[in-house]
Design a protein around this motif. Structure first.
Motif, PDB file in Angstrom:
ATOM      1  N   GLN A 164       0.844  -1.197   0.000  1.00  0.00           N
ATOM      2  CA  GLN A 164       0.000   0.000   0.000  1.00  0.00           C
ATOM      3  C   GLN A 164       0.885   1.255   0.000  1.00  0.00           C
ATOM      4  N   GLY A 165       0.241   2.422  -0.056  1.00  0.00           N
ATOM      5  CA  GLY A 165       0.972   3.684   0.013  1.00  0.00           C
ATOM      6  C   GLY A 165       1.992   3.784  -1.098  1.00  0.00           C
ATOM      7  N   SER A 166       3.232   4.158  -0.749  1.00  0.00           N
ATOM      8  CA  SER A 166       4.240   4.414  -1.787  1.00  0.00           C
ATOM      9  C   SER A 166       4.609   3.138  -2.575  1.00  0.00           C
ATOM     10  N   ALA A 167       4.313   1.942  -2.023  1.00  0.00           N
ATOM     11  CA  ALA A 167       4.647   0.707  -2.748  1.00  0.00           C
ATOM     12  C   ALA A 167       3.896   0.638  -4.077  1.00  0.00           C
ATOM     13  N   LEU A 168       2.728   1.264  -4.168  1.00  0.00           N
ATOM     14  CA  LEU A 168       1.957   1.216  -5.422  1.00  0.00           C
ATOM     15  C   LEU A 168       2.724   1.857  -6.583  1.00  0.00           C
ATOM     16  N   MET A 169       3.613   2.799  -6.237  1.00  0.00           N
ATOM     17  CA  MET A 169       4.384   3.461  -7.300  1.00  0.00           C
ATOM     18  C   MET A 169       5.294   2.473  -8.024  1.00  0.00           C
ATOM     19  N   GLU A 170       5.666   1.403  -7.317  1.00  0.00           N
ATOM     20  CA  GLU A 170       6.600   0.439  -7.908  1.00  0.00           C
ATOM     21  C   GLU A 170       5.892  -0.586  -8.789  1.00  0.00           C
ATOM     22  N   GLN A 171       4.560  -0.545  -8.788  1.00  0.00           N
ATOM     23  CA  GLN A 171       3.807  -1.517  -9.592  1.00  0.00           C
ATOM     24  C   GLN A 171       2.762  -0.797 -10.441  1.00  0.00           C
ATOM     25  N   PRO A 172       3.209  -0.140 -11.528  1.00  0.00           N
ATOM     26  CA  PRO A 172       2.278   0.671 -12.320  1.00  0.00           C
ATOM     27  C   PRO A 172       1.022  -0.069 -12.803  1.00  0.00           C
ATOM     28  N   TYR A 194      11.750  19.141  -9.814  1.00  0.00           N
ATOM     29  CA  TYR A 194      11.181  17.873 -10.302  1.00  0.00           C
ATOM     30  C   TYR A 194       9.651  17.950 -10.311  1.00  0.00           C
ATOM     31  N   ILE A 195       9.103  18.601  -9.280  1.00  0.00           N
ATOM     32  CA  ILE A 195       7.636  18.758  -9.220  1.00  0.00           C
ATOM     33  C   ILE A 195       7.172  19.463 -10.499  1.00  0.00           C
ATOM     34  N   SER A 196       7.886  20.513 -10.883  1.00  0.00           N
ATOM     35  CA  SER A 196       7.508  21.267 -12.084  1.00  0.00           C
ATOM     36  C   SER A 196       7.600  20.387 -13.342  1.00  0.00           C
ATOM     37  N   LYS A 197       8.627  19.560 -13.368  1.00  0.00           N
ATOM     38  CA  LYS A 197       8.831  18.681 -14.525  1.00  0.00           C
ATOM     39  C   LYS A 197       7.634  17.726 -14.695  1.00  0.00           C
ATOM     40  N   VAL A 198       7.159  17.202 -13.587  1.00  0.00           N
ATOM     41  CA  VAL A 198       6.010  16.291 -13.662  1.00  0.00           C
ATOM     42  C   VAL A 198       4.744  17.094 -14.015  1.00  0.00           C
ATOM     43  N   GLY A 199       4.671  18.327 -13.484  1.00  0.00           N
ATOM     44  CA  GLY A 199       3.546  19.204 -13.834  1.00  0.00           C
ATOM     45  C   GLY A 199       3.483  19.442 -15.336  1.00  0.00           C
ATOM     46  N   GLN A 200       4.666  19.532 -15.937  1.00  0.00           N
ATOM     47  CA  GLN A 200       4.739  19.746 -17.396  1.00  0.00           C
ATOM     48  C   GLN A 200       4.115  18.552 -18.149  1.00  0.00           C
ATOM     49  N   VAL A 201       4.334  17.359 -17.610  1.00  0.00           N
ATOM     50  CA  VAL A 201       3.778  16.149 -18.220  1.00  0.00           C
ATOM     51  C   VAL A 201       2.247  16.244 -18.241  1.00  0.00           C
ATOM     52  N   VAL A 202       1.680  16.681 -17.116  1.00  0.00           N
ATOM     53  CA  VAL A 202       0.226  16.787 -17.014  1.00  0.00           C
ATOM     54  C   VAL A 202      -0.274  17.890 -17.951  1.00  0.00           C
ATOM     55  N   LEU A 217       1.166  11.131  -4.739  1.00  0.00           N
ATOM     56  CA  LEU A 217       2.351  10.261  -4.767  1.00  0.00           C
ATOM     57  C   LEU A 217       3.602  11.044  -4.381  1.00  0.00           C
ATOM     58  N   ARG A 218       4.676  10.336  -4.265  1.00  0.00           N
ATOM     59  CA  ARG A 218       5.992  10.953  -4.030  1.00  0.00           C
ATOM     60  C   ARG A 218       6.811  10.864  -5.302  1.00  0.00           C
ATOM     61  N   ILE A 219       8.028  11.391  -5.263  1.00  0.00           N
ATOM     62  CA  ILE A 219       8.915  11.311  -6.431  1.00  0.00           C
ATOM     63  C   ILE A 219       9.191   9.851  -6.788  1.00  0.00           C
ATOM     64  N   GLY A 220       9.346   9.051  -5.792  1.00  0.00           N
ATOM     65  CA  GLY A 220       9.646   7.635  -6.000  1.00  0.00           C
ATOM     66  C   GLY A 220       9.828   6.999  -4.639  1.00  0.00           C
ATOM     67  N   THR A 221      10.329   5.780  -4.640  1.00  0.00           N
ATOM     68  CA  THR A 221      10.567   5.166  -3.335  1.00  0.00           C
ATOM     69  C   THR A 221      12.037   5.334  -2.926  1.00  0.00           C
ATOM     70  N   ARG A 222      12.961   5.147  -3.898  1.00  0.00           N
ATOM     71  CA  ARG A 222      14.385   5.256  -3.555  1.00  0.00           C
ATOM     72  C   ARG A 222      14.989   6.536  -4.109  1.00  0.00           C
ATOM     73  N   ASP A 223      15.963   7.070  -3.403  1.00  0.00           N
ATOM     74  CA  ASP A 223      16.667   8.258  -3.890  1.00  0.00           C
ATOM     75  C   ASP A 223      17.330   7.937  -5.226  1.00  0.00           C
ATOM     76  N   GLU A 283       7.523  10.780 -12.898  1.00  0.00           N
ATOM     77  CA  GLU A 283       7.311  11.364 -14.228  1.00  0.00           C
ATOM     78  C   GLU A 283       6.625  10.356 -15.168  1.00  0.00           C
ATOM     79  N   ASN A 284       7.209   9.161 -15.284  1.00  0.00           N
ATOM     80  CA  ASN A 284       6.635   8.151 -16.183  1.00  0.00           C
ATOM     81  C   ASN A 284       5.288   7.655 -15.695  1.00  0.00           C
ATOM     82  N   LEU A 285       5.212   7.531 -14.385  1.00  0.00           N
ATOM     83  CA  LEU A 285       3.977   7.018 -13.791  1.00  0.00           C
ATOM     84  C   LEU A 285       2.815   7.972 -14.050  1.00  0.00           C
ATOM     85  N   VAL A 286       3.066   9.242 -13.828  1.00  0.00           N
ATOM     86  CA  VAL A 286       1.996  10.235 -14.015  1.00  0.00           C
ATOM     87  C   VAL A 286       1.568  10.274 -15.484  1.00  0.00           C
ATOM     88  N   LYS A 287       2.541  10.131 -16.364  1.00  0.00           N
ATOM     89  CA  LYS A 287       2.222  10.111 -17.799  1.00  0.00           C
ATOM     90  C   LYS A 287       1.240   8.961 -18.099  1.00  0.00           C
TER      91      LYS A 287
END
Ligand SMILES: Cc1cc2nc3c(=O)[nH]c(=O)nc-3n(C[C@H](O)[C@H](O)[C@H](O)COP(=O)(O)O)c2cc1C
Length: 618
Positions: free
Chosen positions: A354-362, A431-439, A385-391, A397-401
């Motif tokens: 659950q939570g951030s783990a969902l980001m790892e399973q699109p 990075y937030i702005s970069k993902v905003g650009q995708v949307v 969501l967050r940027i990702g799970t690991r630094d 970016e890809n997920l939001v797309k």
């Protein structure tokens, strides 16, 4: 630290607002001591108190009490040092003699289904009244607010609305207030029972789950055939995104979902202070569809919150997400959006997927969103969501797309940190702005698509470290960002939206800040009740709230601006005793403040805050 009497005397202090002039960029600090080191709040010399004490704050994870047992993955050392209370006992001791709820209003007693002899509570009113601790002085805040007190004889301020053996009711006030001041999204006991006995009709989810099951990869031939059949039986969603309730996110003032502290009284306070959008604390899907009382307490909202109220859920499976969305849509319709939590970092949830783990399973995330969207009726689905799970491994970016293209969502909120990062380092707004650009690009392309051109754009909200009007305005001046979600900033400085609207710092006097806490206490009593249980609960949550409000360093005593969330102050004193008291990190001072509004702590009240060193038992 000052005692209660002195603090109350300090209530007389001036309420004049002072607007702080921003020093120009090249202005030099007046002096150059250690306390101007990076990460340290620059406080004027005359307000510093010399001591060796270090300030340590625990943010998100220590507030997730309901999810106890979780551990921060790689911070063992600091965890030990911090001495966090992971296993807080939040139960309070009960009254010695308890009155049967059927008798709270002795003039109109209700029927007790057990009968006086078999009932485990007393039916002897005199015995009960004699056993009660002395009433709190003053007028019952609930009675004063709504014209009657639903807790009746159990109220801790009983003498203010009980005369000659009768409870008083102010009919005119009652009538006036009942139209504007009420709670929504209470669900019936029958509905909870149906859920718990698996008798609740999930008509929509049952169909959709079969279809979504067909999208899960299986190797068994028979199962594959069944999947094909189920996929063919798929029917179009009853609501397209364009037919759902409209979201109003552009430049909205948004308070984050906040477990424990983002309770109904806090959100109600934030609505009076300019919030447009509020969220429930995160509710777990499984206990929701099992009809658990405590989970169904979370979608409750104050009438002032709707429209603009979102319920946040966490799930790891499409079937639980779909069913939870259907139950919410059917049972608590005063919800403006259902938000899927894909950012929660805590280990317990992460391990369960659950939570951030969902980001790892699109693919799974997309199934969950599709299921929720199909089953939520006219309530739009959003996700955080967050940027990702690991630094250094950004996923957003890809997920939001993908989610924009396939997920049928109304809004994306991105917290500019990874799971691994927790609250270390500043949020990454580039990075937030970069993902905003995708949307934004996606929305732009939709305009060219005739079939989609009638639908609202997908909104994009940034989140992380917003603590000043400058942070907020800088973020929304980016064309990729529709608005900002504020979390700790709105806890530490609840008037942050007032600053954002007026585009200036507001140096709230200690009296004004105390008045906000008083308002919180009144909302808390209205919500949890003015009886022993309600007062204890209100006191505990007020202390949780003060574990953030005390972190506010008045701008008037700062050497230079802007204040930053990741700065830690050296020990300081305020401009008067009350200001010093409000800034105290000592839990005993927080209790003292609660006593101004909730009366003295009664036998058995205990408060175990985030840090063991702050525990309290009366
Ligand atoms: C006490 C606390 C509780 C939180 N609970 C939740 C939650 O239930 N759901 C959620 O999505 N985020 C939760 N968060 C994370 C915030 O919503 C937000 O993403 C994060 O704090 C970054 O924003 P900030 O820098 O403005 O604090 C919580 C944060 C804090 C401090």
């Amino acid at each position: 630290m000052s005692d209660k009497r002195t603090a109350e005397e300090s209530l007389q202090d001036t309420t004049k607002k002072v607007h702080i002039e921003q020093p120009s960029n090249d202005s030099k600090p007046v002096h150059d001591h250690d306390h101007f080191a990076k990460g340290v709040t620059p406080i004027k010399k005359e307000f510093l108190v010399s001591t060796d004490k270090q300030v340590v704050y625990a943010d998100e994870e220590s507030s997730l009490d309901r999810l106890n047992g979780s551990e921060k993955p790689q911070a063992k050392k600091s965890k030990k040092k911090r001495g966090q209370n992971k296993d807080r006992d939040l139960k309070q001791t009960k009254e010695a003699v308890k009155l049967c709820p059927s008798l709270v209003d002795p003039e109109t007693p209700k029927e007790c289904r057990f009968g006086a002899d078999a009932c485990r509570f007393t039916h002897n009113i005199e015995e009960y009244l004699n056993s009660k601790p002395q009433d709190v002085q003053g007028v019952c805040p609930v009675f004063a607010a709504i014209g009657y007190c639903p807790n009746g004889l159990k109220c801790r301020w009983l003498s203010s609305h009980y005369k000659s053996g009768k409870l008083i009711k102010d009919e005119i006030l009652c009538d006036k207030v009942s139209k504007v001041d009420y709670e929504v999204n209470h669900i019936s006991q029958n509905a909870k029972t149906d859920l718990s006995r698996k008798k609740f009709q999930f008509d929509t989810a049952d169909k959709m789950i079969l279809f979504l099951d067909s999208k899960v990869q299986v190797h068994d031939k028979t199962k594959q055939e069944l999947q094909k059949e189920n996929a063919n039986n798929y029917v179009e969603p009853p609501f397209k995104v364009s037919e759902k309730k409209k979201l109003n996110v552009k430049n909205a003032k948004i308070v984050s979902p906040l477990t424990t502290v983002g309770n109904l009284p806090y959100r109600r306070l934030m609505k009076t202070l300019g919030a447009d959008i509020t969220y429930s604390e995160m509710a777990l899907s499984l206990p929701l569809i099992q009809g658990t009382n405590s989970e169904w307490a979370l979608p409750k909202a104050h009438s002032s919150e709707y429209p603009g109220f979102g319920v946040q859920i966490a799930t790891s499976k499409h079937w639980t997400g779909a069913k939870a969305a259907e139950a919410i849509a059917k049972l608590t319709p005063q919800v403006s959006e259902i938000n899927l939590n894909c950012g929660c970092p805590i280990d317990l949830l992460y391990r369960q997927g659950q939570g951030s783990a969902l980001m790892e399973q699109p693919p799974k995330l997309l199934r969950v969103l599709k299921g929720m969207n199909y089953c939520s009726g006219e309530i739009p689905v959003t996700f955080k969501l967050r940027i990702g799970t690991r630094d250094n491994h950004p996923l957003a970016e890809n997920l939001v797309k993908r989610v924009c293209e396939e997920g049928d969502i109304g809004c994306v909120t991105l917290h500019g940190r990874t799971r691994q990062q927790r609250y270390t380092k500043e949020a990454d707004w580039s990075y937030i702005s970069k993902v905003g650009q995708v949307v934004r690009d996606y929305n732009h392309n939709q305009l060219d698509d005739k079939e989609q051109s009638d639908r609202d754009p997908i909104y994009f909200v940034g989140n992380g470290d917003c603590f000043t009007h400058e942070d907020w305005h800088k973020a929304v001046s980016d064309p990729n960002i529709d608005s900002v979600m504020v979390a700790r900033g709105a806890l530490i400085k609840p008037w942050i939206f007032e600053e954002i609207n007026s585009e200036q710092y507001i140096d709230k006097s200690a009296t004004e800040r105390l008045a906000l806490l008083e308002q919180y206490s009144k909302f808390a009593l209205q919500h949890w009740g003015s009886d022993d249980y309600g007062v204890n609960t209100a006191r505990r949550f007020m202390c949780e709230f003060m574990s953030f409000t005390h972190r506010y360093v008045p701008v008037g005593i700062m050497e230079r601006l802007p204040p930053k969330l990741n700065q830690r102050p050296p020990t300081w004193k305020g401009r008067n005793e009350l200001e010093t008291l409000l800034g105290s990190p000592d839990y005993r001072d927080w209790i003292k403040i609660t006593e101004m509004f909730l009366g003295p702590t009664t036998e058995g009240f205990s408060f175990t805050p985030k840090h063991r060193s702050n525990s309290y038992k009366s």
